[in-house]
Write an enzyme that holds these catalytic residues in place. Structure first.
Site, PDB file in Angstrom:
ATOM      1  NE  ARG A   1      32.975  37.011  72.802  1.00  0.00           N
ATOM      2  CZ  ARG A   1      32.403  35.822  72.745  1.00  0.00           C
ATOM      3  NH1 ARG A   1      31.099  35.709  72.849  1.00  0.00           N
ATOM      4  NH2 ARG A   1      33.132  34.751  72.580  1.00  0.00           N
TER       5      ARG A   1
ATOM      6  CE  LYS B   1      25.507  29.847  73.330  1.00  0.00           C
ATOM      7  NZ  LYS B   1      26.612  29.922  72.352  1.00  0.00           N
TER       8      LYS B   1
ATOM      9  NE  ARG C   1      35.015  29.503  72.829  1.00  0.00           N
ATOM     10  CZ  ARG C   1      34.948  30.814  72.611  1.00  0.00           C
ATOM     11  NH1 ARG C   1      36.067  31.516  72.431  1.00  0.00           N
ATOM     12  NH2 ARG C   1      33.787  31.430  72.590  1.00  0.00           N
TER      13      ARG C   1
ATOM     14  NE  ARG D   1      34.521  34.555  76.408  1.00  0.00           N
ATOM     15  CZ  ARG D   1      33.476  33.831  76.013  1.00  0.00           C
ATOM     16  NH1 ARG D   1      32.270  34.351  76.025  1.00  0.00           N
ATOM     17  NH2 ARG D   1      33.640  32.602  75.617  1.00  0.00           N
TER      18      ARG D   1
ATOM     19  NE  ARG E   1      28.691  25.443  77.069  1.00  0.00           N
ATOM     20  CZ  ARG E   1      29.205  26.446  76.390  1.00  0.00           C
ATOM     21  NH1 ARG E   1      29.940  26.219  75.341  1.00  0.00           N
ATOM     22  NH2 ARG E   1      29.009  27.665  76.767  1.00  0.00           N
TER      23      ARG E   1
HETATM   24  P1  AP5 Z   1      27.773  36.620  71.789  1.00  0.00           P
HETATM   25  O1  AP5 Z   1      26.366  37.072  72.037  1.00  0.00           O
HETATM   26  O2  AP5 Z   1      28.812  36.944  72.803  1.00  0.00           O
HETATM   27  O3  AP5 Z   1      27.777  35.049  71.419  1.00  0.00           O
HETATM   28  P2  AP5 Z   1      27.573  33.736  72.302  1.00  0.00           P
HETATM   29  O4  AP5 Z   1      26.729  32.830  71.482  1.00  0.00           O
HETATM   30  O5  AP5 Z   1      27.091  34.096  73.671  1.00  0.00           O
HETATM   31  O6  AP5 Z   1      29.036  33.195  72.286  1.00  0.00           O
HETATM   32  P3  AP5 Z   1      30.055  32.641  73.378  1.00  0.00           P
HETATM   33  O7  AP5 Z   1      31.380  32.660  72.687  1.00  0.00           O
HETATM   34  O8  AP5 Z   1      29.949  33.379  74.689  1.00  0.00           O
HETATM   35  O9  AP5 Z   1      29.571  31.211  73.584  1.00  0.00           O
HETATM   36  P4  AP5 Z   1      30.451  30.076  74.036  1.00  0.00           P
HETATM   37  O10 AP5 Z   1      29.417  29.028  74.146  1.00  0.00           O
HETATM   38  O11 AP5 Z   1      31.608  29.760  73.205  1.00  0.00           O
HETATM   39  O12 AP5 Z   1      31.114  30.627  75.376  1.00  0.00           O
HETATM   40  P5  AP5 Z   1      30.717  30.506  76.918  1.00  0.00           P
HETATM   41  O13 AP5 Z   1      31.081  31.761  77.591  1.00  0.00           O
HETATM   42  O14 AP5 Z   1      29.343  29.998  77.078  1.00  0.00           O
HETATM   43  O15 AP5 Z   1      28.195  37.206  70.364  1.00  0.00           O
HETATM   44  C1  AP5 Z   1      29.498  37.000  69.853  1.00  0.00           C
HETATM   45  C2  AP5 Z   1      30.008  38.279  69.168  1.00  0.00           C
HETATM   46  O16 AP5 Z   1      29.182  38.547  68.029  1.00  0.00           O
HETATM   47  C3  AP5 Z   1      29.943  39.538  70.047  1.00  0.00           C
HETATM   48  O17 AP5 Z   1      31.040  40.351  69.755  1.00  0.00           O
HETATM   49  C4  AP5 Z   1      28.625  40.211  69.644  1.00  0.00           C
HETATM   50  O18 AP5 Z   1      28.688  41.609  69.826  1.00  0.00           O
HETATM   51  C5  AP5 Z   1      28.531  39.828  68.170  1.00  0.00           C
HETATM   52  N1  AP5 Z   1      27.160  39.631  67.705  1.00  0.00           N
HETATM   53  C6  AP5 Z   1      26.122  39.091  68.378  1.00  0.00           C
HETATM   54  N2  AP5 Z   1      25.015  39.062  67.617  1.00  0.00           N
HETATM   55  C7  AP5 Z   1      25.381  39.563  66.410  1.00  0.00           C
HETATM   56  C8  AP5 Z   1      24.684  39.777  65.180  1.00  0.00           C
HETATM   57  N3  AP5 Z   1      23.394  39.470  65.041  1.00  0.00           N
HETATM   58  N4  AP5 Z   1      25.372  40.293  64.125  1.00  0.00           N
HETATM   59  C9  AP5 Z   1      26.697  40.614  64.245  1.00  0.00           C
HETATM   60  N5  AP5 Z   1      27.403  40.459  65.384  1.00  0.00           N
HETATM   61  C10 AP5 Z   1      26.751  39.933  66.455  1.00  0.00           C
HETATM   62  O19 AP5 Z   1      31.692  29.322  77.392  1.00  0.00           O
HETATM   63  C11 AP5 Z   1      33.091  29.507  77.487  1.00  0.00           C
HETATM   64  C12 AP5 Z   1      33.763  28.242  77.967  1.00  0.00           C
HETATM   65  O20 AP5 Z   1      33.274  27.887  79.292  1.00  0.00           O
HETATM   66  C13 AP5 Z   1      33.516  26.977  77.121  1.00  0.00           C
HETATM   67  O21 AP5 Z   1      34.405  26.901  76.039  1.00  0.00           O
HETATM   68  C14 AP5 Z   1      33.736  25.861  78.163  1.00  0.00           C
HETATM   69  O22 AP5 Z   1      35.109  25.624  78.368  1.00  0.00           O
HETATM   70  C15 AP5 Z   1      33.179  26.461  79.449  1.00  0.00           C
HETATM   71  N6  AP5 Z   1      31.764  26.102  79.647  1.00  0.00           N
HETATM   72  C16 AP5 Z   1      30.693  26.925  79.536  1.00  0.00           C
HETATM   73  N7  AP5 Z   1      29.557  26.258  79.767  1.00  0.00           N
HETATM   74  C17 AP5 Z   1      29.917  24.971  80.035  1.00  0.00           C
HETATM   75  C18 AP5 Z   1      29.192  23.788  80.319  1.00  0.00           C
HETATM   76  N8  AP5 Z   1      27.862  23.779  80.362  1.00  0.00           N
HETATM   77  N9  AP5 Z   1      29.891  22.650  80.513  1.00  0.00           N
HETATM   78  C19 AP5 Z   1      31.213  22.614  80.462  1.00  0.00           C
HETATM   79  N10 AP5 Z   1      31.987  23.695  80.168  1.00  0.00           N
HETATM   80  C20 AP5 Z   1      31.331  24.859  79.965  1.00  0.00           C
END
Ligand code: AP5
Length: 219
Positions: free
Chosen positions: A133, A15, A177, A166, A90
């Protein structure tokens, strides 16, 4: 017409990689709850201290805390023509809350195109992505040691900053997660399907392949 685009999918489905690019392409702000929360943690704010307790365990941060941050961000002037919302909502509770926030913000704009874009991918592919990552602390660019490495080892292609990993990108926290995702977030797929606003893309492919699929569903 104002464009409100929200993104759903399991951790590390890509994403952030795609929405960073989409924000530049559409010239809309990229509102990413994960980064907003990590920023609060870095600045040691009250919200950040509270959020850290949950993020470190792979759990959702309390809904009220996130809603406050999101409302504040989506009310800003640069979101008035549209926004890209990555990581919110979420849970069903957060989705209901977002509807209220949007109503409160869009007081003089009823012309809104709202879409929920779901990145569909086999989660077994994702642990490797998480562990490998790395991201740029300056511009937010996302890399992967295996699939998308930087040109110079451990430094950002755009600004040369040293890449960081991270804290929640360990195998153990990643598993929590995923559990949280299936329990709390996956029900949103049917929630938005029933509202007729869900668009699903196959997120298994190269970054450019997924990008082409994304462009098709945001037209
Ligand atoms: P990347 O693009 O970084 O993936 P992503 O979907 O953005 O993954 P996240 O891990 O950031 O999502 P998340 O929802 O777990 O974390 P968030 O920060 O939102 O890609 C991942 C990897 O794959 C990278 O290395 C990239 O280079 C590689 N890649 C990408 N595309 C590729 C492809 N096509 N082929 C191969 N490789 C590829 O949330 C973190 C924490 O914050 C949560 O756990 C929670 O505690 C809190 N939080 C966040 N939002 C909320 C909310 N709304 N409510 C409550 N808590 C929240």
């Amino acid at each position: 017409m104002k464009k409100e685009l929200i993104f759903l999918g399991p951790p590390a489905c890509g994403k952030g990689t795609q929405t960073n690019r989409l924000a530049e392409y559409l010239n809309f702000p990229h509102v990413d709850t994960g980064s907003l929360l990590r920023n609060e943690i870095k600045n040691e704010t009250e919200a950040g201290i509270e959020a850290k307790k949950f993020i470190d365990k792979g759990q959702l941060v309390p809904a009220e805390l996130v809603a406050k941050i999101i409302k504040n961000r989506l009310s800003q002037d640069d979101c008035k023509d549209g926004y890209i919302l990555d990581g919110y909502p979420r849970s069903i509770e957060q989705a209901d809350k977002l509807e209220i926030i949007n109503q409160e913000i869009n007081t003089d704009n009823n012309d809104v195109d709202f879409r929920a874009i779901y990145f569909d991918i086999d989660v077994n592919l994702l642990i490797e992505r998480i562990i490998n990552r790395r991201s740029c602390p300056v511009c937010g660019a996302i890399y992967n040691l295996l699939s998308i490495p930087p040109k110079v080892e451990n430094h950002c292609d755009k600004d040369g900053a040293e890449l960081t990993q991270r804290k929640d990108d360990t195998k153990e926290v990643a598993q929590a997660r995923f559990d949280t995702y299936f329990k709390e977030t996956a029900p949103l797929i049917d929630y938005y399907k029933n509202k007729g606003v869900l668009r699903t893309i196959n997120a298994d492919g190269t970054v450019d392949e997924v990008w082409e699929r994304l462009l098709e569903v945001i037209k």
